[in-house]
Design an enzyme around this catalytic site. Sequence first.
Site, PDB file in Angstrom:
ATOM      1  NE  ARG A 159       5.989  -1.999 -17.023  1.00 43.63           N
ATOM      2  CZ  ARG A 159       7.010  -1.822 -17.851  1.00 43.63           C
ATOM      3  NH1 ARG A 159       6.859  -1.965 -19.144  1.00 43.63           N
ATOM      4  NH2 ARG A 159       8.205  -1.515 -17.383  1.00 43.63           N
ATOM      5  NE  ARG A 164       0.617   2.431 -20.436  1.00 47.15           N
ATOM      6  CZ  ARG A 164       1.498   3.281 -20.966  1.00 47.15           C
ATOM      7  NH1 ARG A 164       1.082   4.320 -21.680  1.00 47.15           N
ATOM      8  NH2 ARG A 164       2.790   3.080 -20.812  1.00 47.15           N
ATOM      9  NE  ARG A 205      -3.084   5.521 -16.194  1.00 49.19           N
ATOM     10  CZ  ARG A 205      -3.238   6.846 -16.227  1.00 49.19           C
ATOM     11  NH1 ARG A 205      -4.431   7.380 -16.010  1.00 49.19           N
ATOM     12  NH2 ARG A 205      -2.200   7.644 -16.435  1.00 49.19           N
ATOM     13  CG  ASP A 221       5.646   3.610  -9.759  1.00 48.18           C
ATOM     14  OD1 ASP A 221       6.604   4.271  -9.291  1.00 48.18           O
ATOM     15  OD2 ASP A 221       5.538   3.343 -10.962  1.00 48.18           O
ATOM     16  CE1 TYR A 262      12.206   7.142 -12.591  1.00 44.16           C
ATOM     17  CE2 TYR A 262      12.956   5.122 -11.538  1.00 44.16           C
ATOM     18  CZ  TYR A 262      12.319   5.764 -12.575  1.00 44.16           C
ATOM     19  OH  TYR A 262      11.778   5.034 -13.607  1.00 44.16           O
TER      20      TYR A 262
END
Length: 357
Positions: free
Chosen positions: A40, A44, A53, A89, A166
């Site tokens: 990552r 952010r 973003r 992702d 998931y």
Amino acid sequence: MSEARTSGTGFELTEELRDSPFMRACRREQVPHTPVWLMRQAGRYMKEYREVRARHTFLEMCKRPEVASEVTVYAAHRLNVDAAIIFADILLIIEPMGLELEFAKGEGPVIHNPVRTAADVDRVREVEDVSSLDYVYEAIRITRRELRPHVPLIGFCGAPFTLASYICEGGGSKNYISTKRLMYTDPGAWHALMSRIARSLVRYLNAQVDAGAQAVQIFDSWVGALSPNDYREYVLPHTREVVRGVRPGVPVIHFGTGTAGLLELLKEAGGDVIGLDWRVRLDEGWARLGDVAVQGNFDSIALFTTPEVVRRRAKEILDQAANRPGHIFNLGHGILPETPVENVVALVEAVHELSRR
């Protein structure tokens, strides 16, 4: 730039990429310094990422190749890491499998038609034609052109178990009740789902390699929820199918979290590099794994301290590696959004400086 040459496996490497510290470490060869990249690393915690973003939803960022490439390249160059990982992702592949995916604000990924029964498994499509994910491959093609020529690019996917979890839970979970219920009560349906996912992932990863990725990582972020017996029976064959299906000669990094009790089984499932999280000492984990490269395993929470603490803790991990060929420095999991950028830069600089041969 050095002349490109084929590896004989259907993809090409320049001399600069082949001899980069990251690629050499994957092959357990001597390196001038321990290579470092961070899970990552485009995220952010970077102001520049947040600015991008603000103009796009998360899925838009993934599906617009020029945007995905922009944040990938910026992070790699800003941090001066030894490898980049494409911005994407792990759940993108489930859309062509017939799952309805949404990234809800503040909630993370939500799957609106989760799989709970054998009948639900029957409606999950195997992805035989991976061209529907061409936006990922185009992002890789652009990124490979824009990256510094000596910086390898990593493609990736979620592991079969994490994706199946998931799909069964419909989103994040703490206890994996729906996942384990299907696994325990209908093993036939479970294995059918896992096989469908595994075959789809092989095609997806190889398409990323064909587009210009030099290595791939398989993320099994949730596999630590399993006992060793359950991993062997319900997961190992399917993960092994993915690892073995990747084009020969392409390094495969196999990473999971909470896997201190599963390390030998992860190695059995396969991978040129096994990722270690922060719950196991690097030297002890490596001793258990034996003749394989390892990646890890700095606790990402330590990045919330000071550059001095970051440097000291990086040295502890490097000392445990003891210059043994085949160590790729990384975090035990991804960088968190609130992480101070200056500490991330300090970590990369410390690894390079302290490990210089």
